[in-house]
Each structure stands twice: as structure tokens, then as C-alpha cells.
Design an enzyme around this catalytic site. Structure first.
Site, PDB file in Angstrom:
ATOM      1  N   GLU A 212       0.809  -1.229   0.000  1.00  5.40           N
ATOM      2  CA  GLU A 212       0.000   0.000   0.000  1.00  5.40           C
ATOM      3  C   GLU A 212       0.845   1.285   0.000  1.00  5.40           C
ATOM      4  OE1 GLU A 212      -2.096   1.357   3.645  1.00  5.40           O
ATOM      5  OE2 GLU A 212      -1.719  -0.657   4.415  1.00  5.40           O
ATOM      6  N   SER A 280      -7.717   5.676   7.943  1.00  6.20           N
ATOM      7  CA  SER A 280      -8.281   5.268   9.242  1.00  6.20           C
ATOM      8  C   SER A 280      -7.222   5.509  10.302  1.00  6.20           C
ATOM      9  CB  SER A 280      -8.642   3.776   9.237  1.00  6.20           C
ATOM     10  OG  SER A 280      -9.251   3.407   8.044  1.00  6.20           O
ATOM     11  N   SER A 283       0.014   7.071   8.501  1.00  4.65           N
ATOM     12  CA  SER A 283       1.402   6.678   8.220  1.00  4.65           C
ATOM     13  C   SER A 283       2.189   7.902   7.791  1.00  4.65           C
ATOM     14  CB  SER A 283       1.451   5.650   7.084  1.00  4.65           C
ATOM     15  OG  SER A 283       1.062   4.384   7.534  1.00  4.65           O
ATOM     16  N   ARG A 295       9.112   4.417   6.076  1.00  5.94           N
ATOM     17  CA  ARG A 295       8.006   4.806   6.977  1.00  5.94           C
ATOM     18  C   ARG A 295       8.647   5.214   8.294  1.00  5.94           C
ATOM     19  NH1 ARG A 295       4.283   2.783  10.784  1.00  5.94           N
ATOM     20  NH2 ARG A 295       2.115   3.364  10.368  1.00  5.94           N
TER      21      ARG A 295
HETATM   22  N1  LIG Z   1     -17.701   8.808   2.985  1.00  3.22           N
HETATM   23  C1  LIG Z   1     -16.847   8.511   3.989  1.00  3.22           C
HETATM   24  N2  LIG Z   1     -17.137   7.475   4.817  1.00  3.22           N
HETATM   25  C2  LIG Z   1     -16.313   7.152   5.846  1.00  3.22           C
HETATM   26  N3  LIG Z   1     -15.164   7.820   6.119  1.00  3.22           N
HETATM   27  C3  LIG Z   1     -14.818   8.858   5.327  1.00  3.22           C
HETATM   28  C4  LIG Z   1     -15.641   9.244   4.226  1.00  3.22           C
HETATM   29  N4  LIG Z   1     -15.044  10.282   3.610  1.00  3.22           N
HETATM   30  C5  LIG Z   1     -13.926  10.558   4.275  1.00  3.22           C
HETATM   31  N5  LIG Z   1     -13.767   9.706   5.325  1.00  3.22           N
HETATM   32  C6  LIG Z   1     -12.628   9.773   6.254  1.00  3.22           C
HETATM   33  O1  LIG Z   1     -11.558   9.118   5.609  1.00  3.22           O
HETATM   34  C7  LIG Z   1     -11.007   8.100   6.442  1.00  3.22           C
HETATM   35  C8  LIG Z   1     -10.539   6.941   5.581  1.00  3.22           C
HETATM   36  O2  LIG Z   1      -9.535   7.443   4.725  1.00  3.22           O
HETATM   37  P1  LIG Z   1      -8.826   6.549   3.633  1.00  3.22           P
HETATM   38  O3  LIG Z   1      -9.816   6.040   2.669  1.00  3.22           O
HETATM   39  O4  LIG Z   1      -7.702   7.364   3.094  1.00  3.22           O
HETATM   40  O5  LIG Z   1      -8.217   5.402   4.535  1.00  3.22           O
HETATM   41  P2  LIG Z   1      -8.388   3.817   4.520  1.00  3.22           P
HETATM   42  O6  LIG Z   1      -7.642   3.313   3.346  1.00  3.22           O
HETATM   43  O7  LIG Z   1      -9.807   3.432   4.645  1.00  3.22           O
HETATM   44  O8  LIG Z   1      -7.618   3.473   5.874  1.00  3.22           O
HETATM   45  P3  LIG Z   1      -6.184   2.779   6.103  1.00  3.22           P
HETATM   46  O9  LIG Z   1      -5.259   3.371   5.065  1.00  3.22           O
HETATM   47  O10 LIG Z   1      -5.798   3.184   7.478  1.00  3.22           O
HETATM   48  O11 LIG Z   1      -6.422   1.339   5.903  1.00  3.22           O
HETATM   49  C9  LIG Z   1     -12.119   7.751   7.402  1.00  3.22           C
HETATM   50  O12 LIG Z   1     -11.614   7.225   8.612  1.00  3.22           O
HETATM   51  C10 LIG Z   1     -12.818   9.083   7.595  1.00  3.22           C
HETATM   52  O13 LIG Z   1     -12.165   9.865   8.564  1.00  3.22           O
HETATM   53  C1  LIG Z   2      -2.097  -0.035   9.390  1.00  3.28           C
HETATM   54  C2  LIG Z   2      -2.179   0.999   8.272  1.00  3.28           C
HETATM   55  C3  LIG Z   2      -0.825   1.078   7.560  1.00  3.28           C
HETATM   56  C4  LIG Z   2      -3.238   0.488   7.278  1.00  3.28           C
HETATM   57  O1  LIG Z   2      -3.365   1.360   6.211  1.00  3.28           O
HETATM   58  C5  LIG Z   2      -2.604   2.395   8.796  1.00  3.28           C
HETATM   59  O2  LIG Z   2      -3.869   2.335   9.319  1.00  3.28           O
HETATM   60  C6  LIG Z   2      -1.640   2.969   9.819  1.00  3.28           C
HETATM   61  O3  LIG Z   2      -0.592   3.432   9.469  1.00  3.28           O
HETATM   62  N1  LIG Z   2      -2.010   2.988  11.129  1.00  3.28           N
HETATM   63  C7  LIG Z   2      -1.188   3.538  12.193  1.00  3.28           C
HETATM   64  C8  LIG Z   2      -0.403   2.448  12.874  1.00  3.28           C
HETATM   65  C9  LIG Z   2       0.679   3.027  13.790  1.00  3.28           C
HETATM   66  O4  LIG Z   2       0.390   3.309  14.943  1.00  3.28           O
HETATM   67  O5  LIG Z   2       1.807   3.236  13.309  1.00  3.28           O
END
Ligand SMILES: Nc1ncnc2c1ncn2[C@@H]1O[C@H](COP(=O)(O)OP(=O)(O)OP(=O)(O)O)[C@@H](O)[C@H]1O
Ligand SMILES: CC(C)(CO)[C@@H](O)C(=O)NCCC(=O)O
Length: 477
Positions: A212, A280, A283, A295
């Protein structure tokens, strides 16, 4: 889920204007085609903002307007090694799944013979709708025209849906006959591992997995190279350094923040930079080159935390609702400020009275809890999460001796408040040494990075393009 897709925000109008310009400014485009390319100077950069928003910024004039050339070009010769259409890149994240779909502009001879009704239906379904089921959305305002992938010219479409709906997506894919056409999807994000078996079981599709963070960086560099308006920053109109004396009031209040305006930033000489991906979780990566990054840190207090806490505290049920509550709230009824403790500034260490000393620090009082509004709670949650990310980003940037901090991820979607707070915090706490930058395609870079897998060789060349020399590249800095 309440979505903003049907509403055109000011942010979207800005983009629509330049997309409209693509169709409307034929004379300007022809004039640009006949002119000799020269090094960009400041006025040129301003003009560039008015032409094709998705042409490579430092390519030759011919490459600036590939769509024009395509009109008279013969059909694309078949590339027998290219995977069959449709082409997708997918990022299955902790909260949202992002799907980038490449719609070819012209069909090649092999496809003219072989293009099936199924393929046409998939294209029509994806490109003619902006909502899919209850929760799938296409971000029409982000659409990128005239991009080239594996020698094919076309349009990138940006689609998202909650990761909790992956099951529904697979059912839809099956009902549209996608399973008969696609046997491999390039995918990234934790869900590419978690849901791998479901893809095989439900639709007989294999996931070709990409890391990712590799995908994220590849996507950022590619999209920025294709879109001169991709990178921007927020600053007061006069570009005055933000408040530096303890007696200055930090612009936490809407009146001060609303003065910040969005300005384009030329990111053609990007390295080194700190990339802060607020999904969510968060990073933080130090990027020294297209294949040279690490990272450096992360935090679990990210976009997922903001949304989770807001749902708990305010009863809201969507990100859009949480953001709109925060926009009209006041965090100073929830947080304990330096002045609540000192009665004014803590001048010796440069802490202004209006600075948050303790996030949610007032909420230990039953009286205060009884008076606080949902809006104030949402605002305090937003400010807490944003400032914490800003603080970690600043420490990492200082430790790593990096001046530019690029924030991305869907937490920044429809969220100018956090962007302004981050801009202010970066500048204030570094005494103007750090610059916060933002990207138009916020959360889609991982999915784009996956799609580029299809075109690994060409993509490598693009990423290693030599940036222009001289002042031009710094004109916006
Ligand atoms: N329509 C939506 N529904 C839910 N969350 C949203 C929405 N639009 C924006 N967000 C925000 O974006 C965040 C998710 O962002 P993003 O899609 O970049 O991460 P992700 O890929 O789901 O998470 P990670 O990379 O940690 O696995 C949510 O936690 C919320 O704060
Ligand atoms: C676990 C991932 C990389 C998934 O996208 C992301 O949610 C993240 O970077 N979380 C923070 C984890 C940490 O505390 O470093």
C-alpha cells in the site's frame, strides 16, 4: 449515508471550471500548440492553470494536448501482452475502498472485433452513474482526462465505497458479468489480503497485490505529474507569516480560518518530502526519490478515530455529518486552553492563552458537559485529532530535516478546516520553516498506484523525469 456527491461545493466548482475550460478554450489550446515551449516563468505558471488541467507539466507541447492528436490518430495498435479491458486499480482500506477505472478513449482493432456487450455495459454503468447502490460514489469532480496508460489514452474515474460493503461490491461485479471478463485485479490496502479468498470464491477473480505504501507514492508522483493543479497550500491572502508572538491570537476561530485561501503549488521538484497519509490510521513516510522512501512513524489516532469518536459523542452517522457539525462548533467550550489555566499567556515558553492546553479538558465538569453542544464536541474531536497529527508531522519533519509536508488521505475529504489547522500549525510551530501541502485526489493515490502496475516500464520513465532547472520550478514557493 448522507453524501455530498449530488451537491456541487465551491471546491468542486473550482474543478468543474477548469474541466469546462477544457471544452471551451479551443482557441487558447490551438495557440498553445503552435507556440515553442520555453522555460516556465511565473506568468506561464498562471496560464498553465487555465489550460488542460491534466497534461504533464513539463512535457513537450505535443504531449500537452494528447487528446487533440488522438482525433486524427488511427486506432491504437493491439498490444498483445496487455491484460484485456476493463482496467482497474483498487485500494481496499480500513474504512473506504477506492476503485480507479480506466476508460479507454478509443478502441483498438482487436477490441473492435472482440468487444463484448458485457464490456460495453460495464463501461456504461460506471461512467454514466455517479452513485452505485446506497453507498458507492463516483467523484466526478476528480475525473482525469487524457491520461495514457500502457500506450492507451483515456479517462480515469474515481469511485469509492465503504469497505464494509465489499460483499455487495462482489455481488454487483457478478451481476454485471465482470467475473467473465476480469480474472485479475491489481489491488492494495489491508483488504487485498483480508478479502483475497472472497474475491476468488465469489467472482473467481485473483488479486495481484501491491504494497500500500509503494502504491501510494507511485500514485502521488504520477497524479501530480499529470495534473499541474494537483498540489496546493492554504495561506492568508497576503502570505504574511502566521502569528509568531505569544500575544497574537492563533486562528482557531472560524473568522480567522476563513481568511485562509487555497493557492497552487508547483511540486515538480518534490524531493525530499514528508508524506502524511491520514486514512483510518496515519502513516508518515520520508520520500527521497520515487523508489527511495521509509516509513518513519505512524499513529492510530487518525481519520477512523475522528469518525468513531464523533459517532459516539454526537450520535452522527456519517463522515459528512461529522464534518458539517464540526464546521459550526466551538472547541473552546470543550477543551481547556492555556488561558483557562494561566488566566492569559504562558509567555516564558511562547504558549499563547488561546492555545489548547488540554484537549477535552473541560469535560470533567458536569456543568460544562450539560451545556456543551454536539457541534462543539465534533469540533473539539476534529481539532484534537488534527493537532495531534500536525504535532507528530512537525516532529518527524524536523528530525528528518525535511521542509515540505504533504498531507493526503480521505480524512481531508470535504474537510478544509483540518487543512487550514494543519497549515497554521506547521507554519506557526516551525516559525515558518515548514510548509504544509495538500493534494487534490486526497485518498485515491494507492488505487492509482495499483493501476500503474499495468504500465510499469513507462511509469518508471515518467517518475524519473528530470525536473526543469532555474527559478521556474520555484515560482510558487
Ligand atoms: N464517505 C466517507 N465514509 C467514511 N469515512 C470517510 C468518508 N469520507 C472521508 N472519510 C474519512 O476518511 C477516512 C478513511 O480514509 P482513507 O480512505 O484514506 O483510509 P483507509 O484506506 O480506509 O484506511 P487505512 O489506510 O488506514 O487502511 C475515514 O476514517 C474518515 O475519517
Ligand atoms: C495499518 C495501516 C498502515 C493500514 O493502512 C494504517 O492504518 C496505519 O498506518 N495505522 C497507524 C499504525 C501506527 O500506529 O503506526
Amino acid at each position: 449515508m448522507t453524501e455530498q456527491s449530488g451537491v456541487i461545493t465551491i471546491h468542486q466548482m473550482r474543478l468543474h471550471r477548469c474541466e469546462g475550460c477544457l471544452a471551451a478554450c479551443g482557441r487558447e489550446r490551438r495557440a498553445a500548440l503552435s507556440s515553442t515551449p520555453r522555460p516556465l516563468i511565473r506568468t506561464k505558471l498562471l496560464k498553465r492553470a487555465r489550460r488542460n488541467p491534466y497534461s504533464p507539466p513539463h512535457a513537450t507541447t505535443k504531449e500537452h494536448f494528447p487528446a487533440k492528436m488522438a482525433e486524427s490518430a488511427p486506432p491504437t495498435p493491439p498490444d498483445n501482452n496487455a491484460p484485456p479491458m476493463p482496467w482497474f486499480g483498487m485500494d481496499i482500506g480500513g474504512t473506504l475502498t477506492k476503485l480507479v477505472y480506466f476508460e479507454p478513449r478509443e478502441t483498438n482493432r482487436r477490441e473492435l472485433d472482440k468487444e463484448t456487450e458485457v464490456l460495453k455495459n460495464i463501461r456504461r454503468y460506471l461512467t454514466r452513474n455517479s452513485a452505485y447502490g446506497k453507498t458507492g460514489r463516483r467523484d466526478v469532480h476528480l475525473q482525469m482526462e487524457n491520461v495514457t496508460i500502457r500506450g492507451r489514452r483515456g479517462t480515469l474515474h474515481f469511485i469509492r465505497f465503504p469497505t464494509s460493503e465489499v460483499g455487495a461490491f462482489l455481488q454487483l461485479a457478478r451481476s454485471k458479468g465482470m467475473a467473465d471478463l476480469v480474472n485479475t485485479i491489481y489491488a492494495t490496502g489491508g483488504g487485498a489480503y483480508k478479502f483475497e479468498e472472497d474475491f476468488i470464491k465469489e467472482v473467481n477473480m485473483r488479486l495481484s497485490k501491491m504494497d500500500e505504501l509503494d502504491a501510494l507514492i507511485a500514485g502521488v508522483l504520477y497524479v501530480d505529474s499529470m495534473n499541474p493543479r494537483e498540489c496546493y497550500y492554504w495561506a492568508p491572502p497576503d502570505e504574511q507569516p502566521v502569528h509568531q508572538l505569544p500575544s497574537d491570537t492563533p486562528p482557531y476561530l472560524e473568522a480567522a480560518l476563513s481568511q485562509y485561501v487555497r493557492k497552487p503549488y508547483d511540486f515538480s521538484c518534490p524531493y525530499p518530502f514528508l508524506l502524511v497519509n491520514i486514512g483510518s490510521g496515519v502513516s508518515l513516510l520520508v520520500v527521497n526519490g520515487p523508489d527511495n522512501y521509509y516509513r518513519v512513524s505512524g499513529t492510530s489516532l487518525g481519520g477512523g478515530t475522528f469518525l468513531g469518536l464523533c459517532c459516539l459523542l454526537t450520535g452522527c452517522s456519517s463522515f459528512e455529518e461529522a464534518i458539517s457539525l464540526a464546521a459550526s462548533g466551538d472547541n473552546t467550550t470543550v477543551d481547556k486552553l492555556v488561558r483557562d489555566i494561566y488566566g492569559g499567556d504562558y509567555a516564558r515558553f511562547g504558549l499563547p492563552g488561546d492555545l489548547v492546553a488540554s484537549s477535552f479538558g473541560q469535560m470533567c465538569s458536569a456543568d460544562r458537559r450539560a451545556k456543551v453542544s454536539r457541534e462543539d464536541l465534533a469540533r473539539a474531536t476534529l481539532v484534537t485529532i488534527t493537532n495531534n497529527i500536525g504535532s507528530i508531522a512537525r516532529l518527524c519533519a524536523c528530525n528528518e530535516r525535511v521542509e515540505r509536508v504533504v498531507f493526503c488521505g480521505n480524512f481531508l475529504r470535504v474537510n478544509p478546516l483540518s487543512m487550514k489547522l494543519l497549515s497554521y500549525a506547521m507554519s506557526y510551530w516551525s516559525r515558518g520553516a515548514l510548509k504544509a501541502l495538500f493534494l487534490e485526489h486526497e485518498g485515491y493515490f494507492g488505487a492509482v498506484g495499483c493501476l500503474l502496475h499495468l504500465d510499469a516500464e513507462n511509469h518508471k520513465k515518467l517518475r524519473n523525469r528530470t525536473p526543469p532547472t532555474g527559478d521556474a520550478a520555484h515560482a510558487d514557493r
